[in-house]
Design a protein around this motif. Sequence first.
Motif, PDB file in Angstrom:
ATOM      1  N   THR A  21      11.692  10.618  30.531  1.00 51.89           N
ATOM      2  CA  THR A  21      11.027  11.857  30.137  1.00 51.89           C
ATOM      3  C   THR A  21      11.982  12.665  29.282  1.00 51.89           C
ATOM      4  O   THR A  21      13.209  12.507  29.358  1.00 51.89           O
ATOM      5  CB  THR A  21      10.568  12.663  31.366  1.00 51.89           C
ATOM      6  OG1 THR A  21       9.785  13.789  30.938  1.00 51.89           O
ATOM      7  CG2 THR A  21      11.736  13.149  32.192  1.00 51.89           C
ATOM      8  N   VAL A  28      15.728  12.604  30.932  1.00 52.91           N
ATOM      9  CA  VAL A  28      15.970  12.101  32.281  1.00 52.91           C
ATOM     10  C   VAL A  28      15.451  10.671  32.341  1.00 52.91           C
ATOM     11  O   VAL A  28      14.321  10.398  31.909  1.00 52.91           O
ATOM     12  CB  VAL A  28      15.293  12.969  33.358  1.00 52.91           C
ATOM     13  CG1 VAL A  28      15.492  12.357  34.742  1.00 52.91           C
ATOM     14  CG2 VAL A  28      15.855  14.389  33.330  1.00 52.91           C
ATOM     15  N   VAL A  46      20.707  12.117  33.719  1.00 52.69           N
ATOM     16  CA  VAL A  46      20.399  13.167  32.749  1.00 52.69           C
ATOM     17  C   VAL A  46      21.320  13.016  31.543  1.00 52.69           C
ATOM     18  O   VAL A  46      22.543  12.920  31.693  1.00 52.69           O
ATOM     19  CB  VAL A  46      20.582  14.560  33.366  1.00 52.69           C
ATOM     20  CG1 VAL A  46      20.223  15.647  32.344  1.00 52.69           C
ATOM     21  CG2 VAL A  46      19.755  14.718  34.634  1.00 52.69           C
ATOM     22  N   VAL A  75       9.694  10.141  36.885  1.00 52.17           N
ATOM     23  CA  VAL A  75      10.505  11.300  36.519  1.00 52.17           C
ATOM     24  C   VAL A  75       9.693  12.222  35.624  1.00 52.17           C
ATOM     25  O   VAL A  75       8.859  11.771  34.834  1.00 52.17           O
ATOM     26  CB  VAL A  75      11.815  10.884  35.804  1.00 52.17           C
ATOM     27  CG1 VAL A  75      12.707  10.072  36.730  1.00 52.17           C
ATOM     28  CG2 VAL A  75      11.525  10.091  34.530  1.00 52.17           C
ATOM     29  N   LEU A  77      10.178  16.301  33.526  1.00 53.38           N
ATOM     30  CA  LEU A  77      11.157  17.318  33.143  1.00 53.38           C
ATOM     31  C   LEU A  77      10.451  18.451  32.422  1.00 53.38           C
ATOM     32  O   LEU A  77       9.577  18.223  31.578  1.00 53.38           O
ATOM     33  CB  LEU A  77      12.208  16.676  32.222  1.00 53.38           C
ATOM     34  CG  LEU A  77      13.317  17.562  31.669  1.00 53.38           C
ATOM     35  CD1 LEU A  77      14.225  18.067  32.784  1.00 53.38           C
ATOM     36  CD2 LEU A  77      14.144  16.764  30.640  1.00 53.38           C
ATOM     37  N   ALA A  82      13.590  19.421  36.943  1.00 46.30           N
ATOM     38  CA  ALA A  82      13.179  18.023  36.958  1.00 46.30           C
ATOM     39  C   ALA A  82      12.577  17.694  38.315  1.00 46.30           C
ATOM     40  O   ALA A  82      13.010  18.213  39.346  1.00 46.30           O
ATOM     41  CB  ALA A  82      14.372  17.103  36.685  1.00 46.30           C
ATOM     42  N   TRP A 109      23.502  20.341  37.882  1.00 42.10           N
ATOM     43  CA  TRP A 109      22.198  20.106  38.483  1.00 42.10           C
ATOM     44  C   TRP A 109      22.331  20.114  40.004  1.00 42.10           C
ATOM     45  O   TRP A 109      23.285  19.567  40.551  1.00 42.10           O
ATOM     46  CB  TRP A 109      21.639  18.752  38.041  1.00 42.10           C
ATOM     47  CG  TRP A 109      21.196  18.722  36.614  1.00 42.10           C
ATOM     48  CD1 TRP A 109      21.974  18.516  35.517  1.00 42.10           C
ATOM     49  CD2 TRP A 109      19.861  18.917  36.135  1.00 42.10           C
ATOM     50  NE1 TRP A 109      21.210  18.568  34.375  1.00 42.10           N
ATOM     51  CE2 TRP A 109      19.910  18.799  34.721  1.00 42.10           C
ATOM     52  CE3 TRP A 109      18.638  19.165  36.758  1.00 42.10           C
ATOM     53  CZ2 TRP A 109      18.778  18.932  33.930  1.00 42.10           C
ATOM     54  CZ3 TRP A 109      17.512  19.297  35.969  1.00 42.10           C
ATOM     55  CH2 TRP A 109      17.577  19.188  34.572  1.00 42.10           C
TER      56      TRP A 109
END
Length: 198
Positions: A21, A28, A46, A75, A77, A82, A109
Amino acid sequence: QQVKLTASDGADGDLFGIRVTLSGDTAVIGAAREDGKGEDSGAAYVFVRSGSTWGQQAKLSAANGAAHDRFGTRVALYGNSAVIGSILDDAMSENSGSAYLFTRSGSRWSQQAKLTASDGAAADYFGYSVSISLDIAIVGAYGDDDNGSTSGAAYIFYRNEGGAYNWGLVKKITASDGASDDHFGRSLSVQGETVIVG
């Protein structure tokens, strides 16, 4: 082609790239059979673009991840948030599934929440599809049996204003004419306050 992305710690059978994504200059990438927390526990990576250069910013995994969870099978985002599906997690029962919300502050993150179905059951596969937009996250569970065996369902979660660490389930949706083997929720998407479910 601008670049080829690989995991900094990639290994045989990780399935890096099973799902991807992109939002702005951040990507990601799921690796659902990565073994960091046990065989096939899964991970997501990431990457961030600076100019024409992409670099790995973080490796995400579930705080309580375990073997065979398959974290990273799906996944999604949106900006600095996310959502990662973990379809074989035994959160409620065997293979009931879960999804994890991560947020970015600066370049760091952190796991913000673990999402599960309030009525999760064995083989629901909650987390098989995920999507996020603004303060809404939606998670599919195509194995849900409300309208018959594997008729499917989707769950909508909302992040309260002023409560950035408080995601709550606001609605479970099913097809009005759902029937066995429909697999409602196998794919889905949310944009703004509009949701579409396959």
